[in-house]
Write a protein that holds these residues in place. Sequence first.
Motif, PDB file in Angstrom:
ATOM      1  N   SER A 291      -1.025  -4.039   9.064  1.00  0.00           N
ATOM      2  CA  SER A 291      -1.733  -3.812   7.805  1.00  0.00           C
ATOM      3  C   SER A 291      -2.758  -4.898   7.496  1.00  0.00           C
ATOM      4  O   SER A 291      -3.737  -4.645   6.797  1.00  0.00           O
ATOM      5  N   ARG A 344      12.640   0.139   1.830  1.00  0.00           N
ATOM      6  CA  ARG A 344      11.274  -0.361   1.998  1.00  0.00           C
ATOM      7  C   ARG A 344      10.636   0.168   3.282  1.00  0.00           C
ATOM      8  O   ARG A 344       9.420   0.373   3.350  1.00  0.00           O
ATOM      9  N   ASN A 348       6.956   2.004   3.809  1.00  0.00           N
ATOM     10  CA  ASN A 348       5.959   1.548   4.776  1.00  0.00           C
ATOM     11  C   ASN A 348       5.487   2.683   5.679  1.00  0.00           C
ATOM     12  O   ASN A 348       4.287   2.840   5.930  1.00  0.00           O
ATOM     13  N   VAL A 385       1.259  -1.888   1.520  1.00  0.00           N
ATOM     14  CA  VAL A 385       2.129  -2.197   2.659  1.00  0.00           C
ATOM     15  C   VAL A 385       2.351  -3.703   2.788  1.00  0.00           C
ATOM     16  O   VAL A 385       3.446  -4.148   3.141  1.00  0.00           O
ATOM     17  N   ASN A 388       4.947  -5.106   0.314  1.00  0.00           N
ATOM     18  CA  ASN A 388       6.220  -4.462   0.611  1.00  0.00           C
ATOM     19  C   ASN A 388       6.828  -5.037   1.888  1.00  0.00           C
ATOM     20  O   ASN A 388       8.039  -5.255   1.977  1.00  0.00           O
ATOM     21  N   THR A 389       5.991  -5.306   2.885  1.00  0.00           N
ATOM     22  CA  THR A 389       6.472  -5.908   4.133  1.00  0.00           C
ATOM     23  C   THR A 389       6.961  -7.328   3.902  1.00  0.00           C
ATOM     24  O   THR A 389       8.018  -7.736   4.410  1.00  0.00           O
ATOM     25  N   THR A 451       7.653  -0.838  12.168  1.00  0.00           N
ATOM     26  CA  THR A 451       8.449  -0.490  10.986  1.00  0.00           C
ATOM     27  C   THR A 451       9.652   0.370  11.378  1.00  0.00           C
ATOM     28  O   THR A 451      10.775   0.129  10.935  1.00  0.00           O
TER      29      THR A 451
END
Length: 510
Positions: A291, A344, A348, A385, A388-389, A451
């Motif tokens: 990302s 999560r 993603n 993303v 969140n990552t 992911t």
Amino acid sequence: MSIPEEKAAQDIERSSSPQLEGKAQVPLYNAHIDVSDIDEKKLIRKIDLALIPWLSVLYLLSFLDRTSIGNARLYGLEDDLNITNTQYLLTLTIFFFSYAIFEVPSNVFLKRLRPSVWLSFLMLFWGVFMTLQGIVTNYRGLLAMRWFLGVFEAGLFPGVNYYLSCWYKRTEFGIRAAVFFSAASISGAFGGLLAAAIAKMDGVGGKPAWAWIFILEGLATVVAGAVSFWIIQDFPDEAKFLTEEERTVVIRRLQGDDQFSAAGEKLKWKYIWSSLVDWKTWIGMLMYAGSVMPLYAFSLFLPTIINQIGYSSTRANLLTVPVYAFACIITCVVGFIADRKGRRGRFNLGLFCLGLAGYIILAVSRKPALSYFATFLATCGIYPVIPNTIAWMSNNVEGSYKRSVSLGMVISFGNINGAVSSNVYRTKDKPWFTLGHGLVLMYICFGILATGYYEWAVNRENQKRARGERDEVISGIDNPNSDEKNGVFENVAEAKREKGDLWSGYKYIL
């Protein structure tokens, strides 16, 4: 099953484990202090107001400073400095090398020093080098300023994310990381407006518009860095804006959330080594790169892309505003929902797929209106993303030093891929930039694969721990599942402290 119900079920399961029965956990922090009068919700709101707004302003300035060169380019930067397109791309690239190199060391310094000192120091000096970009007269001068800008900006983003993870529970961190990171999208919108306004100063003091963009934005950063020493708070156990009772509540609630090192931890090289050999760190690096490379490609070249599909320089800058405003909204919405719903990894995957669709349209479209619409889809696979990552990685790493190094490595590797993004949108490929869009699509696919593997692997590990395959030998506890290969400890508290997220009772978040 809802998150509160799932958490309660996990607590019941763990409390009935032979590993935990009749044995003291981590000693109660400040056991002598009565905290019965503290309203936890009011305390969290107090912390939010003290931390998030100013840190978001700092990141807005940071992202504005590193990407404003894309706006400056539209106002004659290359012609005035007599630099070629290749040289311009190299000035973008060199920033990412210094930025990536210094991220991990900076996170260790942040832990060893006070955040109010270290973060303020970094900001003051990157503001100086940002300002100096406005007075350079040749390619070599611009190249040097971009290198030093990367050196001093390196510590802010990984440092603040690590710093916030030391304040909030794992189910609270995502929305804070999202609000903080949304400053990047705001800076994109604000940057376009600001560049269009500053361009009106063209010729003032004998300096062109692009120089004033660097000078004014840099001076704003210098001022912000100077006042940050009195605004940025330190770690929870030292924060002066909280009472002793409030600090105690913060530490206790973190320890109750499996953040065993919240009360403090001495630096040991084994904590750093444990991050280096943790598979989660390396998969997280690839997931984050999926990302971040698109992020920098998007932010550095969005004005140029819009300009090349038929709009003037000023209008191209202004048309970036709605795109970034949408990115800000979707980032905060995803952060809020992901904290409450968990999963999560699923978020993603869904977001990456939206970004994939956006870039496929950009790669094949030959209609300006459709390409502009696709930029909105593209933001979905980028902006939400990233926080969140980071939240997912932070949630699944225990040990304050290990977490600081893991986040530093993940973010550092992601940012070194910014060097790739700086070179994929070549002038000879305009107006449709097929090569650039194709490489961004490749990175998004990397993110999807990483992911999927990360979610599968942590779920598999959770199942092994539930079956007792990771149980340690604890003195005085008769546990048929315990195995010496998992470690031998005097008590559960020692196992938690020494093993961190490898402790058998630690549950990874999916």
